[in-house]
Write a protein that holds these residues in place. Sequence first.
Motif, PDB file in Angstrom:
ATOM      1  N   LEU A  75       0.831  -1.201   0.000  1.00  0.00           N
ATOM      2  CA  LEU A  75       0.000   0.000   0.000  1.00  0.00           C
ATOM      3  C   LEU A  75       0.869   1.255   0.000  1.00  0.00           C
ATOM      4  N   GLY A  76       1.902   1.260   0.848  1.00  0.00           N
ATOM      5  CA  GLY A  76       2.770   2.431   0.937  1.00  0.00           C
ATOM      6  C   GLY A  76       3.599   2.673  -0.302  1.00  0.00           C
ATOM      7  N   LEU A  77       4.000   1.603  -0.979  1.00  0.00           N
ATOM      8  CA  LEU A  77       4.815   1.738  -2.197  1.00  0.00           C
ATOM      9  C   LEU A  77       4.103   2.548  -3.276  1.00  0.00           C
ATOM     10  N   ALA A 128       9.118   5.821  -9.049  1.00  0.00           N
ATOM     11  CA  ALA A 128      10.408   6.485  -8.849  1.00  0.00           C
ATOM     12  C   ALA A 128      11.502   5.469  -8.561  1.00  0.00           C
ATOM     13  N   ALA A 129      11.180   4.448  -7.761  1.00  0.00           N
ATOM     14  CA  ALA A 129      12.165   3.417  -7.438  1.00  0.00           C
ATOM     15  C   ALA A 129      12.541   2.615  -8.679  1.00  0.00           C
ATOM     16  N   GLY A 134       7.088   3.566   5.462  1.00  0.00           N
ATOM     17  CA  GLY A 134       7.760   4.735   4.917  1.00  0.00           C
ATOM     18  C   GLY A 134       8.830   4.310   3.928  1.00  0.00           C
ATOM     19  N   PHE A 135       9.047   5.140   2.904  1.00  0.00           N
ATOM     20  CA  PHE A 135      10.028   4.836   1.861  1.00  0.00           C
ATOM     21  C   PHE A 135      10.793   6.107   1.497  1.00  0.00           C
ATOM     22  N   ALA A 136      12.051   5.921   1.145  1.00  0.00           N
ATOM     23  CA  ALA A 136      12.868   7.037   0.666  1.00  0.00           C
ATOM     24  C   ALA A 136      13.868   6.500  -0.350  1.00  0.00           C
TER      25      ALA A 136
END
Length: 395
Positions: A79-81, A89-90, A230-232
């Motif tokens: 869901l967060g991805l 972007a990844a 969370g992702f960065a």
Amino acid sequence: MPSRIPPLAITAYTATSALGRGRRAHVEALRDRRTGLRDNDFTAAPLACAIGRVDGLEAQPLPAEFAEHDSRNNRLAWLGLGADGFLDAARAAIDRHGASRVALLVGTSTASIGSTEQAHLALEDGRFAPAFASPALHTPHSLGLFLEHVLGTRGPCSTIATACSSSAKIFAQGERLIRLGIVDAAILAGVDTLCGSVLFGFNALELVAPEACRPFDVARRGISIGEAAGFALLERDGAGAPRLLGYGESSDAHHMSTPHPHGLGARLALADAFARAGVGAHEVDYVNLHGTATVKNDEVEAALLADSFPPTTRASSTKGWTGHTLGAAGILEAVITLLAIEHGFVPGTLNTDTRDPLCDARLALANEERAVRVALSNSFGFGGNNCTLAFGCAA
């Protein structure tokens, strides 16, 4: 002391928590002072507390091609991805740099232990039922295996599980891998979901508050547990992107669950973050405190704040909005810190009415509109695992 490091660009970032999905939902909730905490409706056995729950995970299994990884934790990651275009972007970064030149670094404290709990409750002839038979679920590296399958990365893939500092420390690991030339980019992921063993385990330690947590309040009674993803994306360059300026890590190993009474490990992490970022305390506009609302954590961190920063520094804990998201807390609060830089405001400390006498006016209770150029995020975990991250506005 460590040497100053070249800053890295954070070319994409996002978070999903009880406040909603994506950066906009978080900014709106923070500005409106709208908490994501609610009465516990997660555990079948009664437990009077507030939780930060992400709705809909039970009803949204993973796509069929990822079925072997299906768990609450990996559903939240999926869901967060998709928020803020992070998955695109990844994948674009993997195309730019090559799959073997992109690291995948994950931070989690529980991984998919919720599925292991369910499996033990539904044994068939003493064995896991077919729905829970996938070995990929019952490992601390469950999240990494799932995300590697989704993204197709072929660079270093590791899991950091240092309790509440887990997904802060992946920023430090990513910086080292890029600086040493091992990779050209790092995808960072921090995900932790609610599960019975965590809720009842913290309650057994008498650390769970019966109401929504009140960080640094004179009447604070403990934590509220939440869940988040969370992702960065870390890269060397990125026009207009905020920067990772530095970090500090330490392990004081004072006690299994209590911080060092003088905050020695926290102070070392802060000093090393200053050194790597090449900034001083007087240059910091905002500090996102770990601020769990437990008696000892807040006591030690309040003293650190008072001793280390000038009166002009603003600081707050945002756990009154999201709850303590454990292994995801580091990256969730890093995202909130980046939002403070991007939108020029300091989120206050929700639910806190009367500051502990150890605190002073540095602790913002109400939201404040102000420029934030340099900001820190503290993550201080069980066992004395400490990490401070330093962020700056776009170069």
